[in-house]
Every structure is written in structure tokens, then in C-alpha cells.
Enzyme design. Structure first.
Site, PDB file in Angstrom:
ATOM      1  N   HIS A  81       0.835  -1.191   0.000  1.00  0.00           N
ATOM      2  CA  HIS A  81       0.000   0.000   0.000  1.00  0.00           C
ATOM      3  C   HIS A  81       0.876   1.250   0.000  1.00  0.00           C
ATOM      4  O   HIS A  81       2.037   1.216   0.427  1.00  0.00           O
ATOM      5  CB  HIS A  81      -0.930  -0.005   1.201  1.00  0.00           C
ATOM      6  N   GLU A  83       0.760   3.869   1.866  1.00  0.00           N
ATOM      7  CA  GLU A  83       1.175   4.242   3.219  1.00  0.00           C
ATOM      8  C   GLU A  83       2.359   3.394   3.673  1.00  0.00           C
ATOM      9  O   GLU A  83       3.296   3.894   4.305  1.00  0.00           O
ATOM     10  CB  GLU A  83       0.014   4.063   4.213  1.00  0.00           C
ATOM     11  N   CYS A 109      -6.224   1.297   5.315  1.00  0.00           N
ATOM     12  CA  CYS A 109      -6.822   0.037   5.734  1.00  0.00           C
ATOM     13  C   CYS A 109      -6.365  -0.274   7.161  1.00  0.00           C
ATOM     14  O   CYS A 109      -5.537   0.444   7.738  1.00  0.00           O
ATOM     15  CB  CYS A 109      -6.397  -1.086   4.783  1.00  0.00           C
ATOM     16  N   CYS A 112      -2.452  -0.837   7.487  1.00  0.00           N
ATOM     17  CA  CYS A 112      -1.727   0.438   7.420  1.00  0.00           C
ATOM     18  C   CYS A 112      -2.005   1.285   8.657  1.00  0.00           C
ATOM     19  O   CYS A 112      -1.093   1.935   9.184  1.00  0.00           O
ATOM     20  CB  CYS A 112      -2.100   1.205   6.152  1.00  0.00           C
TER      21      CYS A 112
END
Length: 150
Positions: A81, A83, A109, A112
């Protein structure tokens, strides 16, 4: 230049997340993230496969092939991801992100969010929501303000 047309800091940083997202190699969702402290960008990230690994652009989307809905089974994906990549970039270059603010095209999410909580991120600004109520709950419990902005 009209002084009123100058973007706010939040608008400026959010616009940069959109630019970072353009580097994404995900076929489902293009996400960009930046970590900022004292109005300075510390790191950027976008979603895609790890270094030296074929991208979904080349191999196709594993999640699509397996019929996995958005917001579920994050571990079944070739990509990281945005992040996560922003956090990894800081670690790779020895830069502390403690006390930083995250700007992201999407609400993080759960995975993260847990990383951001432990990295001691102080605020999260995001453009679009994400189907993960536990993420919102944990960020709220950790005292991290979540602000959805355009």
C-alpha cells in the site's frame, strides 16, 4: 497571481498525493500517500509491487483472478500500500516519521492504520473512504484525528 487562488496547505499536500498515485501499478485502485512534518514532505509512497518484482501491470491482478473483494484479504496481493511504501522509504533512508501527518488519497486500511499508530503519526487526511470500519475504530481509539478532505 490572485492570492485567493493559492491552495491551502492541506489542498497542496492532497494534490501531491494525487500526483504520487499516478506512479501506482495497481490495476484496481491508484493510491498515493505522503508523510509531512512542519509543512515539509518527508516521504512519498504509492501502491505497487516491491522492488525487483513484476508489477500487476505485467502479471495481471491476483486479487481479481481470485475474486477477492476490496477491503478483504490484504495479504493476497503482489503490491504494498502507498502508506506502507511511505513508511518503508523513511526507514530505508533513516528518517524519523514520529509526529508526522499522513496525507493519502484513501483512508488507510486496518494493516496500514496499525503501522501508522505505532509510527506515532499524529493526524490522517484522506480524500476517499475505504470499507474498513475497524481501521477507523482503532485510529479513533489511538487518538489520531481522521479528516476527510477534497
Amino acid at each position: 497571481m490572485d492570492r485567493n487562488s493559492r491552495p491551502s496547505w492541506d489542498e497542496y499536500f492532497m494534490n501531491i498525493t494525487k500526483l504520487a498515485a499516478q506512479r501506482s501499478t495497481c490495476l484496481r485502485r491508484k493510491v498515493g500517500a505522503i508523510l509531512v512534518r512542519d509543512k515539509r514532505i518527508i516521504t512519498t509512497g504509492y501502491n505497487g509491487a516491491p522492488m525487483n518484482i513484476n508489477h500487476c501491470l505485467d502479471t495481471g491482478c491476483l486479487r481479481e483472478q481470485m475474486g477477492i473483494p476490496s477491503g478483504e484479504r490484504h495479504e493476497l496481493c503482489r503490491g504494498l500500500h502507498a502508506e506502507q511504501n511511505a513508511i518503508i522509504q523513511a526507514a530505508l533512508h533513516g528518517v524519523s516519521i514520529k509526529g508526522a501527518v499522513l496525507y493519502c488519497t484513501n483512508m488507510p486500511c486496518l494493516i496500514c492504520s496499525k503501522m501508522l499508530i505505532n509510527a506515532q503519526i499524529t493526524e490522517v487526511y484522506y480524500k476517499e473512504g475505504y470499507a474498513d470500519d475497524l481501521s477507523i475504530s482503532m485510529m479513533t481509539e489511538a487518538g489520531i484525528p481522521l479528516k476527510q478532505i477534497g
